[in-house]
Motif scaffolding. Structure first.
Motif, PDB file in Angstrom:
ATOM      1  N   GLY A  44       0.818  -1.192   0.000  1.00  0.00           N
ATOM      2  CA  GLY A  44       0.000   0.000   0.000  1.00  0.00           C
ATOM      3  C   GLY A  44       0.862   1.256   0.000  1.00  0.00           C
ATOM      4  N   PRO A  45       0.271   2.401   0.314  1.00  0.00           N
ATOM      5  CA  PRO A  45      -1.127   2.582   0.666  1.00  0.00           C
ATOM      6  C   PRO A  45      -2.069   2.450  -0.524  1.00  0.00           C
ATOM      7  CG  PRO A  45      -0.057   4.705   0.521  1.00  0.00           C
ATOM      8  CD  PRO A  45       1.026   3.673   0.350  1.00  0.00           C
ATOM      9  N   PHE A  46      -3.353   2.430  -0.236  1.00  0.00           N
ATOM     10  CA  PHE A  46      -4.362   2.185  -1.254  1.00  0.00           C
ATOM     11  C   PHE A  46      -4.251   3.149  -2.427  1.00  0.00           C
ATOM     12  CE2 PHE A  46      -8.493   3.558  -2.944  1.00  0.00           C
ATOM     13  CZ  PHE A  46      -8.950   2.379  -3.523  1.00  0.00           C
ATOM     14  N   GLU A 103     -10.656  -3.890  -9.505  1.00  0.00           N
ATOM     15  CA  GLU A 103      -9.672  -4.981  -9.520  1.00  0.00           C
ATOM     16  C   GLU A 103      -9.798  -5.798 -10.805  1.00  0.00           C
ATOM     17  OE1 GLU A 103      -9.523  -5.649  -4.646  1.00  0.00           O
ATOM     18  OE2 GLU A 103     -10.709  -6.981  -5.941  1.00  0.00           O
ATOM     19  N   GLN A 104     -11.019  -6.009 -11.264  1.00  0.00           N
ATOM     20  CA  GLN A 104     -11.223  -6.757 -12.513  1.00  0.00           C
ATOM     21  C   GLN A 104     -10.835  -5.916 -13.714  1.00  0.00           C
ATOM     22  OE1 GLN A 104     -15.266  -8.157 -12.563  1.00  0.00           O
ATOM     23  NE2 GLN A 104     -15.137  -9.027 -10.502  1.00  0.00           N
ATOM     24  N   ILE A 105     -11.269  -4.638 -13.727  1.00  0.00           N
ATOM     25  CA  ILE A 105     -10.983  -3.758 -14.861  1.00  0.00           C
ATOM     26  C   ILE A 105      -9.481  -3.546 -15.029  1.00  0.00           C
ATOM     27  CG2 ILE A 105     -11.243  -1.371 -15.678  1.00  0.00           C
ATOM     28  CD1 ILE A 105     -14.022  -1.377 -14.315  1.00  0.00           C
ATOM     29  N   LEU A 106      -8.760  -3.452 -13.912  1.00  0.00           N
ATOM     30  CA  LEU A 106      -7.318  -3.203 -13.952  1.00  0.00           C
ATOM     31  C   LEU A 106      -6.496  -4.489 -13.952  1.00  0.00           C
ATOM     32  CD1 LEU A 106      -7.215  -0.209 -11.435  1.00  0.00           C
ATOM     33  CD2 LEU A 106      -7.173  -0.113 -13.932  1.00  0.00           C
ATOM     34  N   VAL A 114      -9.092  -4.035  -2.101  1.00  0.00           N
ATOM     35  CA  VAL A 114      -9.986  -4.013  -0.937  1.00  0.00           C
ATOM     36  C   VAL A 114      -9.197  -4.255   0.344  1.00  0.00           C
ATOM     37  CG1 VAL A 114     -11.908  -5.181   0.184  1.00  0.00           C
ATOM     38  CG2 VAL A 114     -12.020  -4.679  -2.264  1.00  0.00           C
ATOM     39  N   ARG A 115      -8.214  -5.158   0.281  1.00  0.00           N
ATOM     40  CA  ARG A 115      -7.408  -5.460   1.465  1.00  0.00           C
ATOM     41  C   ARG A 115      -6.670  -4.222   1.959  1.00  0.00           C
ATOM     42  NH1 ARG A 115      -2.243  -6.290   2.085  1.00  0.00           N
ATOM     43  NH2 ARG A 115      -1.895  -6.345  -0.169  1.00  0.00           N
TER      44      ARG A 115
END
Length: 338
Positions: A44-46, A103-106, A114-115
């Motif tokens: 991270g960070p996010f 997450e799917q698109i990238l 999400v984690r």
């Protein structure tokens, strides 16, 4: 009554920005790139992981927004921009659904973004924000305002500092707050700022449904939220231009009220030190107070200090205060009717 982005009764606290759903497309900012992405997905960070993923895939934010919309998920380009800048973290259920879709698109492993959201917002290299007092520390309806802000997912500081603010308040023949108008000059302290958040807190008895938001110059109204129990109206004012760090901007706005009971003061809270503030209160010729005074407070429960009588002008119908350099806390004018 209180104001907004600074904050005040029958007013608005100064400079709370927001992300609206109709903002124009913004290209992703400079990211870490594909070479840094695996590490950032682990540590991270996010916001840096999201930024690196966007850069690695070469996807501008408007295309990401379209792909989310195709999945039935509505997220504004400005919200996406705030997420990857670290100005705001996705929290609502719909926002977390958007992160899983990202997450799917990238093309990222499921759960990686999400984690990272489970880590505290201040850990890692999250973008630091200017220290400010919470809104609830300045006005009694802070909890109600924060509920609205959480629903709108707005940045905490708005990205703006006040250079100058001239506010005109009108008190009617029934001794009620008729409305207020603001001429505001702000300076952006980060790139991409394109809106200001105005918060109106009416006097006791105020009906937020009857309060009108007016965009006068160099702005237009965006999302408007009302909190009936607290007598609060929160409004986005969308700028005509997107500001870069250091840019200044002049805009005007107002609130038409007239729904509350007898008014006895007008206060504005400031979460940050800033530039010049001018407050002018004008009374109806048929309902003039017997005395007016200015005051300062550190907070809503603190004692009032710097008390001084104000000399009316304009046929004894108006009083004003001028603060050359505002400090954190509350400024106001109070008056007595008899």
């Amino acid at each position: 009554m209180l104001p907004t982005a600074e904050s005040g009764r029958a007013g608005d606290p100064t400079g709370a920005g927001a992300g609206a759903e109709d903002a124009p497309g913004v290209a992703t900012g400079p990211g870490e790139g594909a070479e840094e992405l695996p590490r950032l997905l682990r540590t991270g960070p996010f916001h840096l992981a999201l930024r690196a993923a966007l850069a690695a895939r070469g996807l501008p934010l408007h295309r990401v927004q379209h792909r989310l919309a195709a999945r039935g998920i509505k997220v504004g380009v400005t919200s996406l921009s705030y997420w990857q800048q670290g100005a705001r973290r996705p929290r609502r259920a719909e926002s977390l659904r958007a992160v899983r879709a990202l997450e799917q698109i990238l093309e990222l492993p499921a759960g990686t973004l999400v984690r990272l959201l489970s880590a505290p917002a201040g850990t890692g290299t999250d973008t630091p924000r200017p220290a400010a007092r919470p809104y609830r520390a300045l006005i009694g309806v802070g909890t109600a305002v924060e509920e609205v802000l959480a629903d709108m997912e707005l940045p905490a500081d708005g990205g703006l500092h006040t250079v100058g603010h001239h506010e005109r308040v009108r008190i009617g023949a029934r001794r009620e707050l008729l409305g207020r108008d603001s001429q505001h000059v702000v300076r952006a302290h980060r790139d991409g700022i394109d809106r200001y958040l105005a918060i109106h807190h009416g006097d006791p008895g105020c009906d937020p449904a009857g309060v009108r938001v007016l965009a006068h110059e160099n702005c237009r109204t965006g999302r408007i939220r009302r909190h009936p129990e607290a007598g609060v109206v929160v409004a986005e004012l969308l700028f005509d231009a997107r500001l870069r760090r250091g840019d200044t901007y002049v805009f005007g706005y107002g609130f038409e009220d007239g729904t509350g009971g007898r008014s006895s003061e007008y206060i504005r809270g400031f979460g940050y030190a800033g530039g010049q503030y001018v407050l002018q209160v004008r009374f109806d010729a048929g309902a003039l107070p017997v005395s007016c005074r200015r005051f300062r407070q550190l907070g809503p429960t603190a004692p009032r200090s710097e008390l001084s009588q104000l000399t009316p002008s304009g046929g004894h119908r108006a009083v004003h205060l001028v603060e050359q350099g505002v400090r954190r806390g509350i400024l106001g004018i109070g008056w007595e009717w008899e």
